[in-house]
Design a protein around this motif. Structure first.
Motif, mmCIF file in Angstrom:
data_model
loop_
_atom_site.group_PDB
_atom_site.id
_atom_site.type_symbol
_atom_site.label_atom_id
_atom_site.label_comp_id
_atom_site.label_asym_id
_atom_site.label_seq_id
_atom_site.Cartn_x
_atom_site.Cartn_y
_atom_site.Cartn_z
ATOM 1 N N GLN A 1 0.901 -1.100 0.042
ATOM 2 C CA GLN A 1 -0.051 -0.104 0.046
ATOM 3 C C GLN A 1 0.933 1.451 -0.104
ATOM 4 O OE1 GLN A 1 -3.502 0.266 2.362
ATOM 5 N NE2 GLN A 1 -3.127 -1.975 2.987
ATOM 6 N N VAL A 2 1.890 1.276 0.800
ATOM 7 C CA VAL A 2 2.901 2.330 0.771
ATOM 8 C C VAL A 2 3.709 2.568 -0.383
ATOM 9 C CG1 VAL A 2 5.045 3.078 2.004
ATOM 10 C CG2 VAL A 2 3.244 2.387 3.273
ATOM 11 N N LEU A 3 3.862 1.551 -1.255
ATOM 12 C CA LEU A 3 4.681 1.549 -2.526
ATOM 13 C C LEU A 3 3.696 1.909 -3.577
ATOM 14 C CD1 LEU A 3 7.103 0.958 -4.135
ATOM 15 C CD2 LEU A 3 5.987 -1.575 -4.557
ATOM 16 N N GLU A 4 2.456 1.765 -3.548
ATOM 17 C CA GLU A 4 1.384 2.236 -4.411
ATOM 18 C C GLU A 4 1.335 3.595 -4.238
ATOM 19 O OE1 GLU A 4 -2.021 -0.237 -4.455
ATOM 20 O OE2 GLU A 4 -1.043 -2.157 -5.031
ATOM 21 N N LYS A 5 1.074 4.040 -2.985
ATOM 22 C CA LYS A 5 1.000 5.640 -2.757
ATOM 23 C C LYS A 5 2.250 6.582 -3.240
ATOM 24 C CE LYS A 5 -2.097 4.986 1.151
ATOM 25 N NZ LYS A 5 -3.085 6.198 0.923
ATOM 26 N N VAL A 6 3.420 5.776 -2.827
ATOM 27 C CA VAL A 6 4.788 6.399 -3.346
ATOM 28 C C VAL A 6 4.739 6.656 -4.814
ATOM 29 C CG1 VAL A 6 7.080 6.694 -3.424
ATOM 30 C CG2 VAL A 6 5.874 5.945 -1.429
ATOM 31 N N LYS A 7 4.312 5.770 -5.409
ATOM 32 C CA LYS A 7 4.444 5.711 -7.054
ATOM 33 C C LYS A 7 3.592 6.760 -7.660
ATOM 34 C CE LYS A 7 6.092 0.865 -7.952
ATOM 35 N NZ LYS A 7 5.802 -0.268 -8.618
ATOM 36 N N LYS A 8 2.286 6.794 -7.014
ATOM 37 C CA LYS A 8 1.388 7.692 -7.253
ATOM 38 C C LYS A 8 1.735 9.136 -7.122
ATOM 39 C CE LYS A 8 -3.732 8.563 -6.781
ATOM 40 N NZ LYS A 8 -4.833 8.359 -6.136
ATOM 41 N N LYS A 9 2.435 9.268 -6.060
ATOM 42 C CA LYS A 9 2.747 10.719 -5.677
ATOM 43 C C LYS A 9 3.627 11.232 -6.322
ATOM 44 C CE LYS A 9 -0.150 11.314 -2.201
ATOM 45 N NZ LYS A 9 -1.030 12.507 -2.402
ATOM 46 N N ILE A 10 4.735 10.305 -6.917
ATOM 47 C CA ILE A 10 5.779 10.478 -7.539
ATOM 48 C C ILE A 10 5.627 10.949 -9.036
ATOM 49 C CG2 ILE A 10 8.032 9.794 -8.906
ATOM 50 C CD1 ILE A 10 8.581 10.547 -6.147
ATOM 51 N N ASN A 11 4.520 10.225 -9.598
ATOM 52 C CA ASN A 11 4.188 10.292 -10.861
ATOM 53 C C ASN A 11 3.107 11.646 -10.846
ATOM 54 O OD1 ASN A 11 5.122 8.102 -12.131
ATOM 55 N ND2 ASN A 11 3.613 6.802 -11.502
ATOM 56 N N GLY A 12 2.797 12.021 -10.114
ATOM 57 C CA GLY A 12 1.830 13.367 -10.016
ATOM 58 C C GLY A 12 2.766 14.556 -9.647
ATOM 59 N N ILE A 13 3.987 14.489 -9.587
ATOM 60 C CA ILE A 13 4.855 15.809 -9.579
ATOM 61 C C ILE A 13 4.926 16.478 -10.765
ATOM 62 C CG2 ILE A 13 7.227 16.668 -8.792
ATOM 63 C CD1 ILE A 13 7.198 14.155 -6.643
ATOM 64 N N ILE B 1 9.743 16.756 -3.330
ATOM 65 C CA ILE B 1 9.143 15.418 -3.443
ATOM 66 C C ILE B 1 8.773 15.197 -1.721
ATOM 67 C CG2 ILE B 1 9.898 13.043 -3.212
ATOM 68 C CD1 ILE B 1 11.701 13.485 -5.420
ATOM 69 N N GLU B 2 9.542 15.628 -0.823
ATOM 70 C CA GLU B 2 8.816 15.659 0.630
ATOM 71 C C GLU B 2 7.442 16.007 0.698
ATOM 72 O OE1 GLU B 2 11.609 16.366 3.873
ATOM 73 O OE2 GLU B 2 13.259 16.313 2.465
ATOM 74 N N ASP B 3 7.371 17.355 0.199
ATOM 75 C CA ASP B 3 6.021 17.965 0.131
ATOM 76 C C ASP B 3 4.989 17.111 -0.372
ATOM 77 O OD1 ASP B 3 6.840 20.139 1.621
ATOM 78 O OD2 ASP B 3 7.123 21.318 0.029
ATOM 79 N N ALA B 4 5.147 16.450 -1.334
ATOM 80 C CA ALA B 4 4.387 15.609 -2.239
ATOM 81 C C ALA B 4 3.834 14.387 -1.558
ATOM 82 C CB ALA B 4 4.818 15.128 -3.647
ATOM 83 N N LEU B 5 5.055 13.853 -0.444
ATOM 84 C CA LEU B 5 4.956 12.629 -0.032
ATOM 85 C C LEU B 5 3.968 12.910 1.351
ATOM 86 C CD1 LEU B 5 8.164 10.707 -0.428
ATOM 87 C CD2 LEU B 5 6.245 10.292 -1.862
ATOM 88 N N GLU B 6 4.118 14.092 1.899
ATOM 89 C CA GLU B 6 3.829 14.261 3.172
ATOM 90 C C GLU B 6 1.965 14.609 3.098
ATOM 91 O OE1 GLU B 6 5.822 17.742 4.845
ATOM 92 O OE2 GLU B 6 7.482 16.010 5.665
ATOM 93 N N GLU B 7 1.477 14.950 1.661
ATOM 94 C CA GLU B 7 0.442 15.095 1.464
ATOM 95 C C GLU B 7 -0.405 16.256 1.931
ATOM 96 O OE1 GLU B 7 -1.828 10.871 0.737
ATOM 97 O OE2 GLU B 7 -0.707 10.847 2.620
#
Length: 481
Positions: free
Chosen positions: A190-202, A213-219
């Protein structure tokens, strides 16, 4: 954006690529003729300063000049070019990006494909020890700014096919290489899928700092860091085997790790490399964090509302009968300001003047201010202890949150006393319990409580059991992706 392809005309391609770099002086073009009986015009493009020209000379230019016949672009690569990393590309945009990454381009008249060869010659800092999370016993190697070097360090320590590496490029104008690492069979999916989604959305123009990237991952915006950073490869390897996801950004000497839990900031490499500190060191660090957060507030609350808690002799000498010029709360704020100024100065000024600034600060605060009765000696002791305890976690991201919360609790203690401090601390715990790092509760395994995960929280458990047991992370919603 419309994809622009190279044409079969070499002269048209020369013009198109030159326009992309807008007359950049470091763009070098070496023209040549290839073939024996039927001569064909060709050109080699590269950016001077970031490429190895000797490599180009020996493995690309010389073989092309000796080439007698040519059937196709693929035949040129297979039969003549003695270089490892070679690809075929037809997009002008991709070619321009590749040139900025240290590759050279070979174009031959009559062919609408170009040959890209990796001949980069980046200046790198040698691998050295980490500046933070230093250890007396254990690995002395830290990351540097090169992505390939950092991957090499990790792959040397994790020699298994379960280590998976995925590559990303972030930035619309200037593309930065980012590597995503995880251990197959260990990673929290679940964490892996969320990270990939956030990275692709930057979506940014360029990526210079990891904070993007930290801002994107912190949501969401929060006081506490929800992404863990480290300069140590051994800490990163442990995180991978714990089922966490690692991000390495080219150009930065540290990596990002998610999920990030509050307890992670109190775990240090020394605990795993030696026997000392196995049972008590984390409790000591947690207690130091509480002192760093609340000690000034408790001191101010006592001087204003609770002097009756102490014997009258102590009260008269150190609290109620103070003859200093400033109220206690302003004394604390003044000393904290001086300490932070000294810390900022030692980080920004040249190293050869650090000792001078430290001596000036020591004389100003430690002697003159007390002697002139600007500040009370007890205030100096309290703030000094407070500042020292805060340095225990200075290497982590909790430092910024601590500085702000210390001021908030200081004001609460000044106006509401100990009751306000206790209520404020309880509300802080509730706030921290509401935080999520990639869907994982920030205060786990304490809230929600997990007995299985307590094996490496307050105390460091037996290393054999820790190594052989998998970590699991609670999620608020099991179906939430």
């Amino acid at each position: 954006m419309t994809r622009v392809e190279i044409s079969i005309s070499l002269h048209s391609n020369l013009k198109a690529i030159s326009e992309r770099f807008n007359g950049l002086s470091s763009l070098k073009i070496r023209k040549l003729n290839v073939g024996d009986k039927t001569k064909s015009e060709a050109s080699i493009f590269y950016l001077d300063g970031i490429t190895n020209t000797q490599n180009i000379q020996e493995n690309i230019l010389t073989p092309l000049l000796k080439m007698t016949k040519m059937i196709s672009i693929e035949s040129v690569i297979k039969d003549h070019l003695s270089i490892i990393d070679v690809t075929v590309e037809s997009s002008i945009d991709e070619i321009a990006t590749a040139l900025t990454k240290g590759k050279c381009l070979v174009l031959i008249d009559g062919y609408n494909q170009g040959i890209l060869a990796d001949v980069a010659n980046w200046q790198t800092r040698s691998v050295s020890g980490p500046n933070t999370q230093q250890t007396i016993k254990g690995s002395m190697v830290g990351f540097n700014e090169q992505l390939k070097v950092n991957l090499n360090l990790l792959q040397n320590m994790i020699q298994t096919q379960k280590l998976k590496i995925e590559s990303y490029q972030i930035g619309n104008d200037s593309k930065t290489d980012v590597a995503l690492l995880f251990m197959e069979g260990f990673v929290d999916k679940q964490v892996l899928e969320k990270v990939k989604k956030k990275i692709n959305g930057i979506d940014v123009t360029y990526l210079l700092e990891a904070r993007v990237i930290e801002d994107a991952l912190e949501e969401k915006k929060t006081l506490f860091p929800l992404v863990f950073t480290t300069e140590r490869p051994d800490v990163t390897v442990s995180a991978l085997f714990e089922g966490r996801v690692v991000l390495i950004i080219n150009g930065l000497p540290f990596v990002l790790i998610v999920p990030c839990l509050f307890i992670h900031y109190f775990q240090q490499p020394d605990e795993y490399n030696s026997k000392a500190g196995r049972f008590g060191i984390r409790i000591f660090r947690l207690f130091s964090w509480v002192l760093a957060l609340l000690l000034p507030a408790i001191y101010i609350a006592i001087t204003r509302f609770h002097t009756s808690w102490f014997p009258s002799s102590f009260d008269k000498k150190l609290l109620s009968s103070s003859d200093t010029m400033l109220p206690f709360v302003w004394e604390v704020l003044f000393i904290l300001f001086i300490f932070h100024s000294l810390l900022e100065a030692t980080l920004r000024i040249p190293k050869n003047t650090t000792l001078l600034v430290t001596l000036i600060g020591t004389i100003t605060v430690g002697e003159t201010a007390v002697f002139a009765k600007v500040i009370h000696p007890l205030t100096m002791i309290v703030v000094g202890v407070n500042f020292l305890t805060s340095m225990h976690i200075a290497s982590g991201g909790l430092w910024g949150a601590l500085n702000l919360l210390r001021l908030v609790f200081l004001l609460i203690g000044n106006f509401l006393g100990m009751t306000g401090i206790l209520i404020g601390f309880f509300l802080l715990i509730l706030y921290m319990a509401s935080l999520r790092s990639m869907g994982v509760p920030y205060l786990s395994p304490f809230i929600p409580f997990s007995l299985h995960e307590m094996k490496d929280s307050i105390f460091r458990g037996d290393l054999r059991r820790l190594v052989n047991s998998k970590h699991t992370y609670p999620h608020k919603n099991k179906n939430d992706k």
